[in-house]
Design a protein around this motif. Structure first.
Motif, short mmCIF file in Angstrom:
data_model
loop_
_atom_site.label_atom_id
_atom_site.label_comp_id
_atom_site.label_asym_id
_atom_site.label_seq_id
_atom_site.Cartn_x
_atom_site.Cartn_y
_atom_site.Cartn_z
N SER A 125 10.72 3.08 1.24
CA SER A 125 11.69 1.88 1.50
C SER A 125 11.07 0.38 2.01
N LYS A 126 9.93 0.75 2.84
CA LYS A 126 9.41 -0.36 3.62
C LYS A 126 8.08 -0.97 2.79
N MET A 127 7.45 -0.09 1.70
CA MET A 127 6.43 -0.43 1.18
C MET A 127 6.53 -1.26 0.02
N ARG A 128 5.76 -2.12 -0.38
CA ARG A 128 5.47 -2.81 -1.70
C ARG A 128 5.08 -1.88 -2.84
N ASP A 129 5.38 -2.32 -3.85
CA ASP A 129 4.86 -1.69 -4.99
C ASP A 129 3.33 -1.91 -5.08
N GLY A 130 2.65 -0.75 -5.69
CA GLY A 130 1.28 -0.63 -5.51
C GLY A 130 0.82 0.68 -5.53
N LYS A 150 1.86 2.84 -2.55
CA LYS A 150 3.26 3.32 -2.63
C LYS A 150 3.20 4.45 -3.72
N ASN A 151 2.42 4.44 -4.74
CA ASN A 151 2.50 5.39 -5.82
C ASN A 151 1.92 6.51 -4.99
N LYS A 193 9.34 5.31 4.43
CA LYS A 193 8.27 4.73 4.09
C LYS A 193 7.93 3.88 3.09
#
Length: 217
Positions: free
Chosen positions: A49-54, A57-58, A47
């Motif tokens: 690896s597919k998510m953007r920072d934000g 994701k944290n 998951k």
């Protein structure tokens, strides 16, 4: 009374094998939990690896870190249990060695007792006496054999000169037989110095008559 002083626990004490089995069960349980956490961590890793920072994701990363801490705790417990298992295994080996040693010692003690009983029944003096009697019998047997095998009318000592003379005589006789032929008689059976005529015998009765006639005349 039992309430005042307590009751004696009749449950059997745990053995090394019981402790080893308990540790193995706990290690197996920890392996299942660790495998489950690894599966969840793999899911979170995919998951992330597919998510953007934000923020989302944290949040996922925080959950993954929590699972990672749990896995490390479980792995630490597993390492402790494995160390305990190794120590118990060493204790079992030592116990088995001691048991084998005691069995060997008991066997040696029993063997020594049996040997003492056996050798205690043997009379050394009687044994030596039997050996002496056996040696005497052997000597007597040898003397009998010598007596039975004795030769008669055989000279004890023969000189070398007598032997040479006898051999030379035998050689001469063999040469003579070869010259005369196989059918010839030996010299001692022939009488070459006497005539072939039959010998004349004196009639004692006629001699007496002649003597009486001469006397009467």
């Amino acid at each position: 009374m039992n309430r005042l002083f307590g009751s004696r626990n009749a449950a059997p004490k745990a053995t090394l094998n019981d402790a080893m089995n308990s540790i193995d069960d706990r290690v197996s349980s920890l392996d299942v939990k660790i495998s489950k956490l690894n599966s969840e961590l793999t899911t979170y890793q995919q998951k992330l690896s597919k998510m953007r920072d934000g923020a989302a994701k944290n949040t996922v990363k925080a959950r993954a870190l929590k699972l990672l801490r749990q896995r490390k705790q479980l792995e630490s417990q597993k390492d402790q249990l494995m160390s305990q298992s190794w120590n118990i295994s060493q204790a079992q080996m030592t116990t088995e060695n001691l048991k084998n040693t005691m069995i060997t010692v008991d066997a040696l003690k029993t063997s020594n007792k049996e040997l003492k009983k056996t050798y205690g029944k043997i009379n050394i003096d009687k044994l030596e006496s039997l050996q002496d009697e056996m040696l005497d019998l052997i000597d007597q047997s040898n003397e009998l054999q010598d007596a039975l095998g004795r030769s008669y009318d055989v000279p004890d000592d023969i000189s070398e000169s007598e032997l040479d003379a006898e051999l030379e005589a035998l050689g001469d006789e063999m040469e003579l037989e070869d010259e005369l032929g196989a059918d010839a008689l030996p010299s001692y059976l022939t009488d070459t110095g006497v005539d072939d005529k039959l010998p004349t015998f004196i009639d004692e009765d006629k001699e007496e008559e002649k003597k009486e006639t001469v006397a009467a005349q």
